[in-house]
Write an enzyme that holds these catalytic residues in place. Structure first.
Site, PDB file in Angstrom:
ATOM      1  N   GLY A 121      34.105 -21.956  11.131  1.00 38.00           N
ATOM      2  CA  GLY A 121      33.094 -22.652  11.817  1.00 38.00           C
ATOM      3  C   GLY A 121      32.973 -24.044  11.639  1.00 38.00           C
ATOM      4  O   GLY A 121      31.925 -24.639  11.516  1.00 38.00           O
ATOM      5  N   ASN A 134      32.083 -20.514   6.377  1.00 37.93           N
ATOM      6  CA  ASN A 134      30.827 -21.087   6.894  1.00 37.93           C
ATOM      7  C   ASN A 134      30.289 -20.573   8.476  1.00 37.93           C
ATOM      8  O   ASN A 134      29.325 -20.472   8.616  1.00 37.93           O
ATOM      9  CB  ASN A 134      31.214 -22.645   7.118  1.00 37.93           C
ATOM     10  CG  ASN A 134      30.010 -23.431   8.032  1.00 37.93           C
ATOM     11  OD1 ASN A 134      28.976 -23.590   7.536  1.00 37.93           O
ATOM     12  ND2 ASN A 134      30.288 -23.675   9.145  1.00 37.93           N
ATOM     13  N   SER A 149      21.977 -18.524   3.262  1.00 32.33           N
ATOM     14  CA  SER A 149      20.725 -18.955   3.675  1.00 32.33           C
ATOM     15  C   SER A 149      19.568 -18.601   3.118  1.00 32.33           C
ATOM     16  O   SER A 149      19.504 -17.373   2.227  1.00 32.33           O
ATOM     17  CB  SER A 149      20.695 -18.467   5.164  1.00 32.33           C
ATOM     18  OG  SER A 149      19.209 -18.667   5.442  1.00 32.33           O
ATOM     19  N   TYR A 157      19.247 -11.217  10.998  1.00 29.56           N
ATOM     20  CA  TYR A 157      19.855 -12.307  10.528  1.00 29.56           C
ATOM     21  C   TYR A 157      19.506 -12.137   8.958  1.00 29.56           C
ATOM     22  O   TYR A 157      20.443 -12.498   7.960  1.00 29.56           O
ATOM     23  CB  TYR A 157      19.207 -13.616  10.975  1.00 29.56           C
ATOM     24  CG  TYR A 157      19.711 -15.021  10.428  1.00 29.56           C
ATOM     25  CD1 TYR A 157      21.019 -15.494  10.644  1.00 29.56           C
ATOM     26  CD2 TYR A 157      18.954 -15.846   9.469  1.00 29.56           C
ATOM     27  CE1 TYR A 157      21.766 -16.502  10.205  1.00 29.56           C
ATOM     28  CE2 TYR A 157      19.707 -16.961   8.979  1.00 29.56           C
ATOM     29  CZ  TYR A 157      20.928 -17.320   9.307  1.00 29.56           C
ATOM     30  OH  TYR A 157      21.397 -18.479   8.804  1.00 29.56           O
ATOM     31  N   VAL A 158      18.405 -11.874   8.531  1.00 25.89           N
ATOM     32  CA  VAL A 158      17.843 -11.743   7.292  1.00 25.89           C
ATOM     33  C   VAL A 158      18.632 -10.738   6.601  1.00 25.89           C
ATOM     34  O   VAL A 158      19.375 -10.972   5.378  1.00 25.89           O
ATOM     35  CB  VAL A 158      16.234 -11.550   7.130  1.00 25.89           C
ATOM     36  CG1 VAL A 158      16.002 -10.821   5.839  1.00 25.89           C
ATOM     37  CG2 VAL A 158      15.435 -12.621   7.534  1.00 25.89           C
ATOM     38  N   ALA A 159      18.910  -9.815   7.111  1.00 26.32           N
ATOM     39  CA  ALA A 159      19.688  -8.372   6.452  1.00 26.32           C
ATOM     40  C   ALA A 159      21.117  -9.031   6.379  1.00 26.32           C
ATOM     41  O   ALA A 159      21.837  -8.887   5.237  1.00 26.32           O
ATOM     42  CB  ALA A 159      19.576  -7.202   7.458  1.00 26.32           C
ATOM     43  N   ILE A 193      18.268 -26.630   8.242  1.00 28.63           N
ATOM     44  CA  ILE A 193      19.185 -28.022   8.396  1.00 28.63           C
ATOM     45  C   ILE A 193      19.168 -28.311   9.884  1.00 28.63           C
ATOM     46  O   ILE A 193      19.286 -27.458  10.850  1.00 28.63           O
ATOM     47  CB  ILE A 193      20.406 -27.648   7.851  1.00 28.63           C
ATOM     48  CG1 ILE A 193      20.360 -27.084   6.436  1.00 28.63           C
ATOM     49  CG2 ILE A 193      21.408 -28.718   7.909  1.00 28.63           C
ATOM     50  CD1 ILE A 193      19.823 -28.030   5.332  1.00 28.63           C
TER      51      ILE A 193
END
Ligand SMILES: NC(=O)c1ccc[n+]([C@@H]2O[C@H](COP(=O)([O-])OP(=O)(O)OC[C@H]3O[C@@H](n4cnc5c(N)ncnc54)[C@H](OP(=O)(O)O)[C@@H]3O)[C@@H](O)[C@H]2O)c1
Length: 246
Positions: free
Chosen positions: A9, A86, A139, A152-154, A185
């Protein structure tokens, strides 16, 4: 000896900044991403900085392409000292009542399967050398919940678990595995995550330092780990979030 680093990435945001910083600090580089034109442009940018650097097209969701990426690095440089996993996606912002199987696969195939496949081939290469260090891009979403970001959290909680497990499996080979857990960011991803300017301002006002972080905040930590400045560190996840988790 110049260290060899591989960054996934790498064409945008945090990965791009990390590639530039590593090039300026004498690393040999293989940078990867999904887009040829941007990849070739980055390769030229890194070579202009004096780095021995190559772009290799690879989608982290595809096992054959991840294997080919690591093989390419080994064929060019004969070793792999540092891997920065990344590549990631914010996926679709959805409350849990609205998630779909498709949205699950989209987020998890990139953020979780992508890291699993990368670890599989990077660790194998590093075990043979009995050295190496891996940095997974996690994150603060890997350490807390967030409404409408359940997938996304999981996925980032999974990255945290994978980092710890990889660190334990890799320790006998003196291979280190750590994570960096950024807060907000200033990249395309953060803007896509909260597209509404006023909602973004409200979010940022809740950050103790009252601003979003810069890509250099994360790249500098990646460089610190990549240079082996703290060789006793493994299985750790370094939060860089302007104080949000505090
Ligand atoms: N920015 C933040 O606030 C923040 C906070 C916490 C964690 N992070 C994490 O930091 C990492 C970098 O994100 P960023 O902020 O720099 O955002 P970004 O600019 O959107 O970078 C994500 C990169 O991952 C690449 N990518 C996505 N899916 C891929 C796939 N299947 N195969 C290969 N490459 C793929 C993207 O390529 P394309 O350009 O082709 O899409 C892009 O270059 C991500 O893991 C993200 O979760 C970011």
């Amino acid at each position: 000896m110049r260290k060899v680093a591989l960054i996934t990435g790498a064409l945008t945001g945090i990965g791009h900044e990390t590639a530039l910083l590593f090039a300026k600090n004498d690393f040999k580089l293989v940078v990867s991403g999904r887009r040829d034109e941007a990849g070739k442009a980055l390769e030229a940018e890194l070579q202009k900085l004096g780095a021995e650097a190559f772009f290799f097209k690879s989608d982290v969701q595809k096992e054959d392409q991840v294997k080919a990426l690591v093989d390419f690095c080994l064929s060019k440089f004969g070793r792999l000292d540092v891997a920065v996993n990344n590549a990631g996606t914010e996926g679709k912002a959805l409350p849990l009542t609205d998630v779909t199987t498709e949205s699950y696969y989209y987020t998890f195939d990139t953020n979780v399967l992508g890291v699993i496949l990368s670890l599989k081939y990077e660790l194998a290469a590093m075990y043979k050398q009995k050295s190496g260090t891996i940095i997974n891009m996690s994150s603060i979403a890997g350490k807390m919940g967030s409404p409408s970001a359940g997938l996304y959290v999981a996925s980032k909680h999974a990255v945290e678990g994978l980092t710890k497990t990889a660190a334990l499996e890799a320790a006998p080979f003196d291979v280190k595995v750590n994570a960096i857990a950024p807060g907000p960011i200033a990249t395309r991803m953060f803007n896509d995550f909260i597209p509404d300017d006023s909602v973004r301002d409200e979010f940022v006002s809740a950050v103790p330092l009252k601003r979003v972080g810069e890509v250099s905040d994360i790249a500098n930590m990646a460089l610190y780990i990549a240079q082996g400045k703290s060789p006793y560190m493994t299985g750790a996840s370094i939060t860089i979030d302007g104080g949000m988790l505090a």
